[in-house]
Structure formats: structure tokens, C-alpha cells
Enzyme design. Structure first.
Site, mmCIF file in Angstrom:
data_model
loop_
_atom_site.group_PDB
_atom_site.id
_atom_site.type_symbol
_atom_site.label_atom_id
_atom_site.label_comp_id
_atom_site.label_asym_id
_atom_site.label_seq_id
_atom_site.Cartn_x
_atom_site.Cartn_y
_atom_site.Cartn_z
ATOM 1 N N ARG A 21 23.090 156.882 161.299
ATOM 2 C CA ARG A 21 23.683 155.975 162.282
ATOM 3 C C ARG A 21 22.902 154.678 162.228
ATOM 4 O O ARG A 21 21.865 154.592 161.592
ATOM 5 C CB ARG A 21 23.661 156.565 163.689
ATOM 6 C CG ARG A 21 22.287 156.622 164.319
ATOM 7 C CD ARG A 21 22.391 156.919 165.805
ATOM 8 N NE ARG A 21 21.109 157.369 166.316
ATOM 9 C CZ ARG A 21 20.904 157.786 167.560
ATOM 10 N NH1 ARG A 21 21.891 157.815 168.417
ATOM 11 N NH2 ARG A 21 19.719 158.168 167.955
ATOM 12 N N GLU A 56 19.411 157.034 180.013
ATOM 13 C CA GLU A 56 19.060 158.231 179.236
ATOM 14 C C GLU A 56 17.620 158.615 179.537
ATOM 15 O O GLU A 56 16.746 157.750 179.605
ATOM 16 C CB GLU A 56 19.093 157.945 177.732
ATOM 17 C CG GLU A 56 20.431 157.724 177.108
ATOM 18 C CD GLU A 56 20.286 157.475 175.593
ATOM 19 O OE1 GLU A 56 19.283 157.886 174.984
ATOM 20 O OE2 GLU A 56 21.188 156.833 175.033
ATOM 21 N N GLU A 106 21.607 150.982 172.324
ATOM 22 C CA GLU A 106 20.231 150.583 171.991
ATOM 23 C C GLU A 106 20.183 149.534 170.874
ATOM 24 O O GLU A 106 19.719 149.812 169.756
ATOM 25 C CB GLU A 106 19.393 151.802 171.621
ATOM 26 C CG GLU A 106 19.205 152.764 172.783
ATOM 27 C CD GLU A 106 18.249 153.912 172.466
ATOM 28 O OE1 GLU A 106 18.064 154.223 171.272
ATOM 29 O OE2 GLU A 106 17.697 154.496 173.417
ATOM 30 N N GLU A 137 20.343 166.074 165.879
ATOM 31 C CA GLU A 137 19.707 166.169 167.197
ATOM 32 C C GLU A 137 19.849 167.550 167.830
ATOM 33 O O GLU A 137 19.757 167.691 169.045
ATOM 34 C CB GLU A 137 20.269 165.062 168.110
ATOM 35 C CG GLU A 137 19.952 163.678 167.555
ATOM 36 C CD GLU A 137 20.208 162.546 168.531
ATOM 37 O OE1 GLU A 137 21.348 162.452 169.012
ATOM 38 O OE2 GLU A 137 19.276 161.770 168.794
ATOM 39 N N LYS A 138 20.047 168.575 166.988
ATOM 40 C CA LYS A 138 20.313 169.900 167.564
ATOM 41 C C LYS A 138 19.082 170.518 168.227
ATOM 42 O O LYS A 138 19.212 171.454 169.007
ATOM 43 C CB LYS A 138 20.921 170.841 166.525
ATOM 44 C CG LYS A 138 20.145 170.999 165.250
ATOM 45 C CD LYS A 138 20.912 171.917 164.301
ATOM 46 C CE LYS A 138 20.348 171.895 162.906
ATOM 47 N NZ LYS A 138 20.650 170.607 162.220
ATOM 48 N N PHE A 139 17.894 169.985 167.930
ATOM 49 C CA PHE A 139 16.697 170.521 168.594
ATOM 50 C C PHE A 139 16.278 169.682 169.804
ATOM 51 O O PHE A 139 15.191 169.841 170.332
ATOM 52 C CB PHE A 139 15.544 170.653 167.592
ATOM 53 C CG PHE A 139 15.850 171.628 166.490
ATOM 54 C CD1 PHE A 139 16.167 172.948 166.796
ATOM 55 C CD2 PHE A 139 15.873 171.223 165.166
ATOM 56 C CE1 PHE A 139 16.491 173.854 165.794
ATOM 57 C CE2 PHE A 139 16.195 172.112 164.154
ATOM 58 C CZ PHE A 139 16.506 173.440 164.468
HETATM 59 C C1 GAL Z 1 18.128 157.596 172.179
HETATM 60 C C2 GAL Z 1 19.569 157.413 171.714
HETATM 61 C C3 GAL Z 1 20.385 158.670 171.931
HETATM 62 C C4 GAL Z 1 19.644 159.871 171.427
HETATM 63 C C5 GAL Z 1 18.291 159.932 172.100
HETATM 64 C C6 GAL Z 1 17.479 161.132 171.720
HETATM 65 O O1 GAL Z 1 17.290 156.628 171.672
HETATM 66 O O2 GAL Z 1 20.168 156.355 172.415
HETATM 67 O O3 GAL Z 1 21.620 158.529 171.280
HETATM 68 O O4 GAL Z 1 19.490 159.780 170.055
HETATM 69 O O5 GAL Z 1 17.561 158.788 171.757
HETATM 70 O O6 GAL Z 1 16.235 161.144 172.356
#
Ligand code: GAL
Length: 674
Positions: free
Chosen positions: A115, A310, A154, A358-360
Site C-alpha cells: 500500500r 486509531e 495518514e 496485518e493479521k497479527f
Molecule cells: C496505521 C494505519 C492503519 C493500520 C495501523 C496498524 O498507521 O493507518 O491502516 O495499518 O497503522 O497499526
């Protein structure tokens, strides 16, 4: 301009997170929405990663799945923060426009299959991003479930700088606008040095690999340009959305953690500031860094409530050792953000991904499902956040400001500085931590800001300080403020040229000192300062300081300037200017700051490890007590706990690891003792 809160979210602290339905089938969506309701979820972010789904071919849109998800959320009464998916263009985009890829400093074009946006300077990317933003806004601009737009994800991550052919062209254009003439550019960059003079705009390039150190003025301008290009992408999408949608618009920042964006400038362009924050798992007390990020976010928002867009329920997946959060830690983290001004508790992400990179990563709904500690804590937190609706809209008051100037960090980070060990972020973190431990609430402030509301202003790392900003600090002291300036400050102007008159010249009058020489220490070497008989150790740095009216409150016992002034105090007008020419650690700063606090009329809290922050509303105030220690604290209160156990005889016990929120009907900031 639309503003937050959207009427639907008024009187609420939003609860929820990123939701990525494109990874799941419709039966899972239905289960998700049921579970969201049982967890008290009020808002989710969707649409950040579905470009390939909604625009499968250029200019051909298929909203069927997105329509269905939006409809289901709407029926369930869950508000939507609708993303634009421009942080991850589809494969057709890169196949059609291979030159739109970001190119690294070493000339490597970055490929598809991960990405990260395309080149922020590519006209094809800009057109495609506007196209998808426009299509989404036309379709959902008046949808009653959509309460917020979330442009991109981001900006600046995972890459911000771009060395593509588009960047070269746009950099030249940007420089022409900034300088008007080559003569002005040559002067600003000091190109007389090492024979770097330009006599044709076409000769200008990016500060890529060079045989020796590239021109510092060019590098600094490239950082400004990078920030500008990223923001131009945001503005283009924002305006495309605004043409068809009335809801507020944001983009998620990475405060304290994004080297490529100048958040003071970005914050002016969003309807509500939102931020992502992840703990640094290697830190033993990561709540200290969390407080700095939250304080910075609130500050760039101008003190207005902001949204925690987030954070994580437990461990992340991208640090070397992804330490899980201990029982109760997620709750303390979430509520600390609320204490420091957030009107939202949102996570990455709702349901743990079974596939992909990001499965973990932890999630609100973990792989283990609902019979897990993680899920139970998420449900309980949802209930508590739901009870904090009255807090929404209230503000945090701070008596102290720490200066934060991204341009100065950009300049100081360039190569060939006196010491690689002197890091402006480390200095700011250290001072901020001292104040956190002392129980003082801190704003971050731009050096050009109105500082008159603060009792104390700290400038731990102001390497680049313009004369205008120095005059602002001088006025602040003249009118009664207390100012502390840290080492290696006011060294250069906006072009990274040393100030005429020498180091610290613009602040010489207010501080009553000058710096004759920087005296970096060897790796691991330390020195000692004698501060009225008390030893204060320092590492990394010393300076040869000349007194010009100031009093030496502390002197070097050893090092390269034994007997020389180390810490000075100077009365100027109605206020006081302090200068600290060394790098004390958090413990040493307790000694250094004792006298500074006295000058500023500040008192410190007596209970280390207990975070007490007050939010003040029109008619009420809300005191958050977050007990990070392993012992009970007892807080005298005259209000009612919104969260926490019942007070006994006006004293509220807060158990180890627990959080209490006390509602006072007076708008006074409550002085709490425990
Ligand atoms: C952020 C991102 C998310 C995800 C997250 C994981 O920086 O915006 O999409 O990847 O980290 O911690």
C-alpha cells in the site's frame, strides 16, 4: 464550513474503529453489525482500502457492495466516517500509469502489491484521486448515516518523499513561486559555498545522492515542498468532496510521529483534527509518549476537541516486539486520550483480518471471538464511553507550553550537525516527561503563536528560530512570562543560515547570554553541573556560554568548559528568561525546573504515576484520574463520579490501574490532591 460534531454525534464520545468489510462476505457483515451494537459502537470508518472494489476499471464504478454496507450500518444506527481509498490505488492504475509511482532517493520506483499512494506530484494520480473522491461524494454526500469524511489515510506514510520526474518538475515550479528569481534562490541557499550557483531553473534538481553533503537550504526546501505536495493532494480531494457534501471533513494525522507533515498547516485545512496513535511497545511507561501525542494533537487543533481516529486494543504487528496490552491498559490508554481532549475512542480495527500483512494486529473483535478477555474489555469500554457523553465539547486548560516547530526539526535533522546525538524530539520528550511526572498539563505551541495565556513556555529544541519568532518570545517575557530555552536554539534562520551576530543572537537580549561555541561530548561521556550545590548530570552536549546580564544559576564542574555558566536566569521586562546549555535527563530536570516553576508560580503534583487532567465545559468540569501505579490513591472530590467507585466522605478511592472521571458542576479547574 461544516464542523464537528455533526448534529448526529452531538453530546457523544464516538466509539468504534476502522471497519474493512471488503475483506468479508455479507453474512459476516451482518454478524459484525450485531456485535458492534452489543459493544456500544457508535461510529465506524469504512472505505479506506476498497478503491479496486468501487472503481474496478478506470471511470467505471460499482457501488453495490458499499451501498449495502452503508445501508446495513444506517439501519443499525451506526454512524459512518466515510473514507476515500486513495492511499492504495488499484492495480489498473499502476499498470496504466507506471510513471505515477513514487521513486526513492536512490531512483527506485516503488511497486504495486503493498500500500502507499502514488507520487503526490503525478497529475495522473491527482486526477484519479479527485475522480474517486468526487464519485463518492456525489453518491453519499447527503446520506444520513455519513457524519464525517476521512480523506486518504495518514498522508506521509509509509512514504512521503518522492524523487520522481513529476517531483522534479513540481519542485522547480514551487521554487519559482517561493523565490521569484534565481538570484533570491542563490542567496537563500548560500550557493556561493562550494560553487553551487544556479543560472537556469532547469538545472535545479532534488537533493538526491551527491558526492558529499547536499546543500542544506535545498534539503530544507525539499522538505517544505514534500509537505506542500502531500497537502495539495489532500486539498484537491477535500474540495472535490465539499462540492457535493456538507458533512465535516478530516484526514488522520500521526502527531509526534510523522516527519514529513507540518501539522500546524494541516490543521487549518480540516474541519476537525483527528489522530492515530500507537504505543511504542519497547517503552516501559508508554503512557508518557501517549500524553505527548495527545497534547500535540489538541494543540494543533487549537484546543478544540479532536478525534482519536486509531489506536489499538492490544499489540500491533509492525514493531520488533509487539507487546500485548495488560488487562486494563487499553482502557487507561483510551481514557487518557479523552482526558486530553479527544471526543472519540476509535481503533484500528473492528475485526481482526485473517489475511494480509496485518493479521497479527489486535482488533476490537479478536480472532478468538467473543469469549476472550479482549472482547469483554471492548464491550465494557463501550459502555463506559457511552456514559461520558457530557464530556464531549469540553476543553483542556494548560498553564505550560512547549514549543513545537516542524520546520526547525526538519532543519536540525539534516546531516553535518555538531553531534548526531542531539535529537530535538528526544529533548522535547524529556522535558514533556518531566512535566507529565510533575502533574502539569502541557500544550505544544508554535513559536509564532500567542503565548500570553501560559505561565511558562519551554523551548527545549528551537534550532531554527526566525527573528520574528524570537521577538514573539521576547515580548512574552517582557509582559511577565517565564521562558526556558534549551541548548542549540536560535542557531539559524529560515534558510538554515547562522544568525548574524552568532548563535542565540535573536534571544541574547531576553536571555542575557550568548553562545560562543558548541561543545558536543563523546558518545557515553557525561558532565556535571553544580546547581546551587546540587549535582545535575548531563550527556551529549555543553556550550561555552558568555553572560551578558544573566546570572549563572548553575556552572559546569567539568567537561570542556569547567567553571563556565551552564544554566542561567535573566530578568527581562516583567518576566524571566532561563537558558539551559546542556542536556539533563528527566531526573536532572527536576532540579533544574524547581526554580523555573517558582518563577512561573507553578506547583507540582505529589503523586507520581497518577495522571490527573481536567476538561472544562460551559457549566461543568470533568476530572480524569488515571492511576498507572500499583497502589490505591485517594482523591478528595466535591463532584460525582461518572466512572469509578462511590466516594466515601468526599474522598474517591482509585484502585491500582483504575480510572475515575469526576463531574463537577462548577466550571472551575479543580486542584486535586491525593
Ligand atoms: C496505521 C494505519 C492503519 C493500520 C495501523 C496498524 O498507521 O493507518 O491502516 O495499518 O497503522 O497499526
Amino acid at each position: 464550513m461544516s464542523s464537528w460534531p455533526h448534529p448526529r454525534m452531538r453530546g457523544r464520545v464516538a466509539y468504534g474503529g476502522d471497519y474493512n468489510p471488503e475483506q468479508w462476505t455479507p453474512d459476516v457483515w451482518r454478524e459484525d453489525i450485531e456485535l458492534m451494537r452489543s459493544a456500544g459502537v457508535t461510529m465506524v470508518t469504512i472505505g479506506l482500502w476498497n478503491w479496486a472494489e468501487v472503481e474496478p476499471r478506470e471511470g467505471v464504478y460499482d457501488f453495490s457492495r458499499l451501498d449495502e454496507v452503508v445501508g446495513l450500518l444506517h439501519e443499525a444506527g451506526i454512524a459512518i466516517d466515510l473514507g476515500t481509498p486513495t492511499a492504495s490505488p488499484p492495480s489498473w492504475f499502476f499498470a496504466t500509469y507506471p510513471h505515477a509511482r513514487v521513486v526513492t532517493r536512490d531512483g527506485v520506483p516503488l511497486g504495486f502489491g503493498s500500500r502507499g499512494m502514488a507520487s503526490p506530484s503525478s497529475p495522473d494520480y491527482r486526477r484519479a484521486a479527485i475522480g474517486i473522491a468526487d464519485a463518492l461524494a456525489r453518491r453519499y454526500g447527503d446520506h444520513p448515516a455519513v457524519v464525517l469524511w476521512h480523506v486518504h489515510n495518514e498522508y506521509g506514510a509509509p512514504v512521503g518523499e518522492d524523487y520522481s520526474e513529476h517531483a522534479v518538475r513540481e519542485f522547480r515550479r514551487w521554487l519559482q513561486e517561493r523565490y521569484g528569481s534565481l538570484e533570491a534562490l542563490n542567496h537563500a541557499w548560500g550557493t556561493a559555498f562550494w560553487g553551487q550557483r544556479y543560472d537556469d531553473w532547469e538545472h535545479l534538481g532534488l537533493p538526491g545522492p551527491t558526492p558529499s553533503a547536499p546543500n542544506p537550504g535545498q534539503q530544507l526546501d525539499f522538505r517544505r515542498f514534500t509537505d506542500h505536495q502531500l497537502r495539495a493532494c489532500y486539498l484537491a480531494e477535500r474540495d472535490a468532496i465539499r462540492a457535493h457534501a456538507a458533512q465535516p471533513i478530516t484526514t488522520n494525522f500521526m502527531a509526534a510521529n510523522c516527519p514529513t507533515t507540518d501539522l500546524w498547516a494541516w490543521a487549518r485545512e480540516v474541519d476537525v483534527v483527528s489522530n492515530d496513535h500507537y504505543l511504542t511497545a519497547a517503552e516501559v511507561e508508554p503512557e508518557v509518549g501517549l500524553a505527548l501525542a495527545a497534547d500535540l494533537t489538541r494543540s494543533v487543533a487549537g484546543g478544540a476537541p479532536w478525534l482519536l481516529m486509531e489506536h489499538s486494543t492490544s499489540g500491533v504487528n509492525w514493531q520488533p516486539r509487539n507487546v500485548a496490552k495488560r488487562p486494563g491498559e487499553m482502557r487507561r490508554n483510551s481514557l487518557a486520550h479523552v482526558a486530553r481532549g479527544s471526543d472519540a475512542v476509535l481503533f484500528f480495527q473492528w475485526r481482526a483480518s485473517r489475511v494480509g500483512a496485518e493479521k497479527f494486529h489486535s482488533a476490537m473483535l479478536p480472532h478468538g471471538g467473543t469469549d476472550t478477555r479482549g472482547w469483554r474489555e471492548v464491550v465494557e469500554l463501550g459502555r463506559e464511553v457511552g456514559a461520558l457523553g457530557q464530556v464531549a465539547g469540553s476543553r483542556v486548560h494548560a498553564d505550560v507550553a512547549i514549543l513545537w516547530d516542524t520546520e526547525s526539526f526538519w532543519a536540525q535533522d539534516l546531516p553535518w550537525r555538531p553531534s548526531v546525538d542531539l535529537d530535538p524530539h528526544e529533548r522535547i520528550r524529556t522535558y514533556h516527561e518531566r512535566l507529565w511526572r510533575d502533574g502539569l498539563t502541557v500544550d505544544l505551541a508554535h513559536p509564532g503563536a500567542d503565548l500570553s495565556g501560559y505561565r511558562l513556555v519551554l523551548a527545549p529544541a528551537s534550532y531554527l528560530l526566525t527573528r520574528d519568532h524570537a521577538a514573539n518570545l521576547t515580548r512574552y517575557v517582557e509582559t511577565g512570562g517565564t521562558l526556558l530555552v534549551g541548548c542549540f536554539s536560535a542557531v539559524v534562520n529560515e534558510n538554515d543560515a547562522v544568525h548574524e551576530g552568532g548563535f542565540l543572537d535573536p534571544l541574547a537580549e531576553v536571555l542575557g547570554v550568548r553562545v560562543h561555541e558548541h561543545l558536543p561530548l563523546r558518545e557515553g561521556e557525561s558532565i556535571e553541573i553544580d546547581l546551587a550545590g546540587q549535582p545535575v548530570p548531563g550527556t551529549i552536549w555543553q556550550e561555552d556560554v558568555a553572560l551578558e546580564g544573566a546570572t549563572a544559576v548553575g556552572s559546569y564542574r567539568d567537561g570542556y568548559a569547567p567553571g563556565g555558566p551552564a544554566i542561567t536566569r535573566h530578568r527581562h521586562g516583567a518576566g524571566i528568561g532561563w537558558y539551559v546549555s546542556a542536556c539533563p535527563d528527566v531526573a536532572g530536570l527536576a532540579t533544574v525546573l524547581a526554580g523555573v516553576y517558582r518563577d512561573a508560580g507553578l506547583t507540582t503534583a505529589e503523586h507520581p504515576g497518577v495522571e490527573i487532567v481536567t476538561r472544562v465545559g460551559a457549566e461543568s468540569s470533568f476530572m480524569f484520574v488515571i492511576n498507572h501505579t500499583d497502589r490505591e490513591v485517594r482523591v478528595p472530590i466535591d463532584g460525582n463520579p461518572l466512572l469509578g467507585t462511590a466516594p466515601v466522605d468526599g474522598v474517591l478511592p482509585v484502585a491500582p490501574g483504575d480510572v475515575a472521571v469526576v463531574h463537577h458542576t462548577q466550571a472551575a479547574v479543580v486542584a486535586a490532591t491525593t
